[in-house]
Design a protein around this motif. Structure first.
Motif, short mmCIF file in Angstrom:
data_model
loop_
_atom_site.label_atom_id
_atom_site.label_comp_id
_atom_site.label_asym_id
_atom_site.label_seq_id
_atom_site.Cartn_x
_atom_site.Cartn_y
_atom_site.Cartn_z
N UNK A 30 -3.03 -11.97 -25.44
CA UNK A 30 -2.11 -11.67 -26.75
C UNK A 30 -3.64 -10.49 -27.90
N UNK A 31 -3.00 -11.14 -29.17
CA UNK A 31 -3.83 -9.23 -29.78
C UNK A 31 -5.05 -9.93 -29.96
N UNK A 32 -5.76 -8.58 -29.52
CA UNK A 32 -7.27 -7.94 -30.01
C UNK A 32 -7.74 -7.57 -31.17
N UNK A 83 -15.85 -10.78 -28.03
CA UNK A 83 -15.43 -10.29 -26.71
C UNK A 83 -16.34 -10.55 -26.33
N UNK A 84 -16.32 -11.33 -24.70
CA UNK A 84 -17.44 -11.32 -23.93
C UNK A 84 -17.80 -10.87 -23.03
N UNK A 93 -11.17 -11.57 -30.80
CA UNK A 93 -10.16 -12.33 -30.48
C UNK A 93 -10.20 -13.11 -31.44
N UNK A 94 -9.28 -12.92 -32.15
CA UNK A 94 -8.50 -14.54 -33.68
C UNK A 94 -7.46 -14.68 -33.06
N UNK A 105 -5.41 -2.31 -33.08
CA UNK A 105 -5.02 -4.36 -32.81
C UNK A 105 -4.40 -3.58 -31.07
N UNK A 106 -4.41 -4.35 -29.92
CA UNK A 106 -3.64 -4.14 -28.82
C UNK A 106 -3.25 -5.54 -28.73
#
Length: 287
Positions: free
Chosen positions: A278-280, A210-211, A218-219, A267-268
């Motif tokens: 989305x999922x991260x 993540x930036x 972030x997949x 996982x969120x």
């Protein structure tokens, strides 16, 4: 594979670990650990992970899909056409295999070919750190991908030569992410930006950082489904910390459903502060 796994009192029977793959391979004499779909004859056989006697049976379309996923991760890292990208990792690492059509047969375009980059590969032995420095000095890549195990040899070699690197460094390690403090220490030592990309070789998983949020990744949701395997699935909460499982949606000839990694985290879903949805995956800091 999933029919062969023993029932567990607390874990779903359809999750599996590297040890399960080896057990199935031994019991059945199957080098693919029960994951190869015979309806998709392979074009290439590749070892699944260093030290794991399991192999991928991949078609040309699988290779293409994985290279596209890797190219997407590179793009998220800011890698663009015309840049030079160096790789300091072992030759069978997925970070290398899917980087260029020059590195594996039946691959029409690796990540570098898709993006229009020039890849330079240095094999992943610690005693090749000096050669990696030569690449940094003479080729001057924009980015160096390096296995975390090789960061100390690389740092010592730079110190011996009294030099530094102006290349941005992206650290990867198979199911062994390093903590934020270590990333910052390496950045101060090398005097350059150091980032980390989450990686697990046995499910062929990549996730760029993540930036904005530290230790957050972030997949590609089109390629992976990530979940948390709780020791007690009956009490799963949104912010439960547990081992991250990966289902690979990108490949068809080898089936990967809920491979249990050694990566512990959360996982969120939903919006991230960086703006992505989305999922991260938020990795538990290992320091």
């Amino acid at each position: 594979l999933y029919q062969s796994l023993p029932e567990r009192p607390t874990w779903p029977s359809y999750s599996h670990t590297a040890a399960d793959l080896e057990a199935v391979a031994t019991a059945r004499g199957d080098p693919f650990g029960g994951r190869h779909d015979i309806e998709h004859p392979p074009d290439v056989l590749i070892q699944a992970a260093r030290g794991l006697p399991i192999y991928w049976a991949l078609t040309a379309s699988d290779l293409s899909a994985l290279s596209t996923v890797l190219a997407g991760s590179w793009t998220r890292l800011g890698i663009a056409a015309g840049q030079r990208v160096a790789l300091y990792d072992y030759a069978t690492s997925p970070m290398v295999v899917y980087a260029s059509r020059a590195y594996v047969p039946h691959l029409d375009a690796g990540a570098a070919d898709i993006l229009g980059c020039l890849p330079i590969c240095n094999d992943g032995l610690p005693d090749l750190a000096d050669r990696c420095i030569h690449i940094l000095e003479y080729v001057q890549p924009s980015v160096l991908f390096v296995d975390a195990e090789l960061m100390d040899p690389l740092s010592r070699a730079l110190e011996r030569k009294g030099s530094r690197t102006v290349s941005r460094v992206v650290v990867t390690s198979d199911e062994a992410p390093v903590g934020l403090a270590q990333i910052r220490e390496w950045g101060a030592l090398l005097r350059t930006e150091v980032q980390q990309m989450l990686r697990a070789d046995a499910p062929l998983f990549f996730a760029p950082p993540c930036a904005t949020e530290p230790m957050t990744f972030h997949p590609d949701e089109g390629a992976y489904r990530v979940e948390v395997l709780s020791p007690d699935p009956s009490k799963v909460l949104p912010d439960d910390v547990g081992l991250i499982t990966v289902t690979n949606l990108a490949i068809r000839s080898s089936i990967v459903i809920r491979y249990v990694t050694n990566v512990e985290g959360i996982v969120r879903d939903g919006s991230c502060r960086c703006g992505r949805t989305g999922r991260r995956v938020i990795v538990t800091d290992v320091d």
